[in-house]
Motif scaffolding. Structure first.
Motif, short mmCIF file in Angstrom:
data_model
loop_
_atom_site.label_atom_id
_atom_site.label_comp_id
_atom_site.label_asym_id
_atom_site.label_seq_id
_atom_site.Cartn_x
_atom_site.Cartn_y
_atom_site.Cartn_z
N ALA A 50 -8.59 0.41 -0.90
CA ALA A 50 -7.82 1.44 0.11
C ALA A 50 -8.66 1.28 1.18
O ALA A 50 -10.06 0.60 1.43
CB ALA A 50 -8.32 2.91 -0.91
N HIS B 267 -3.65 2.97 -0.20
CA HIS B 267 -4.25 2.51 -1.60
C HIS B 267 -3.41 1.67 -1.70
O HIS B 267 -1.99 1.91 -1.92
CB HIS B 267 -4.49 3.88 -2.40
CG HIS B 267 -5.27 5.03 -1.72
ND1 HIS B 267 -6.55 5.22 -2.04
CD2 HIS B 267 -4.88 6.08 -1.01
CE1 HIS B 267 -7.04 6.37 -1.39
NE2 HIS B 267 -5.97 6.66 -1.01
N LYS C 250 0.92 -1.26 -0.04
CA LYS C 250 -0.09 0.07 -0.06
C LYS C 250 0.85 1.31 -0.03
O LYS C 250 1.94 1.26 0.67
CB LYS C 250 -0.99 0.28 1.13
CG LYS C 250 -2.06 -1.16 0.92
CD LYS C 250 -3.18 -0.68 2.18
CE LYS C 250 -4.19 -1.63 1.93
NZ LYS C 250 -5.28 -1.62 2.92
N ALA D 191 -6.75 8.36 -6.20
CA ALA D 191 -7.14 8.23 -4.56
C ALA D 191 -8.52 8.66 -4.49
O ALA D 191 -8.58 9.96 -4.50
CB ALA D 191 -5.98 8.67 -3.59
#
Length: 168
Positions: free
Chosen positions: A108, A139, A82, A133
């Motif tokens: 996410a 994310h 992430k 995002a």
């Protein structure tokens, strides 16, 4: 118009539903593991090094940063990487699999948001695109090797994110 079971199977809807359910179960299991983990700064640095996260060269602030992350997966094993990014940040990504294919879930989370899905798939050797995002948070990508041989996922990212790490 009602669909018969044969009609759903012919369209591949049954398989798609099974894939979605399997990936959701895997993501939930991994999230439960994440909730139990208590990463500390030193552990995060060590985990990033073990995961093969290689900070990219300095780039102009508008371009952000670029990283290459290598993740080895044994048969049946899953892993997640992430980035931390603010809302509307664009993260260019390109991941490929050495030695096979993987199932994936791009998603996410953030405080108060346990899961936000961007896309899922099965049996993929490569995906690329731009993740935008949806909110301030983490994310990333989850991969699972459903094959019988080890594989390595190579993830290349570029964007104005602040951190990248393999999630324990």
């Amino acid at each position: 118009m009602r669909s018969t079971p044969q009609g759903s199977a012919a369209l591949g809807l049954t398989e798609m539903g099974e894939i979605k359910q399997q990936l959701a179960e895997e993501a939930a299991a991994d999230a439960a593991m994440d909730a139990r983990a208590k990463p500390e700064a030193a552990a995060t640095v060590a985990a990033a090094a073990a995961a093969g996260v290689q900070p990219g060269a300095a780039t102009p602030a508008s371009a952000g940063r670029s990283d290459t992350t290598r993740v080895a997966l044994a048969p049946g094993e899953g892993a997640e990487v992430k980035v931390v990014a603010s809302k509307d940040v664009k993260i260019a990504f390109d991941w490929s699999v050495e030695g096979g294919v993987v199932n994936y879930d791009t998603h996410a989370d953030a405080p108060g948001i346990s899961y936000h899905g961007y896309g899922k798939g099965k049996g993929s050797a490569r995906e690329q695109g731009t993740l935008v995002a949806a909110f301030d948070g983490k994310h990333g990508w989850f991969w699972r090797n459903r094959g019988t041989a080890p594989v390595t996922v190579v993830l290349k990212t570029q964007g104005a994110y602040s951190e990248i790490k393999r999630v324990v």
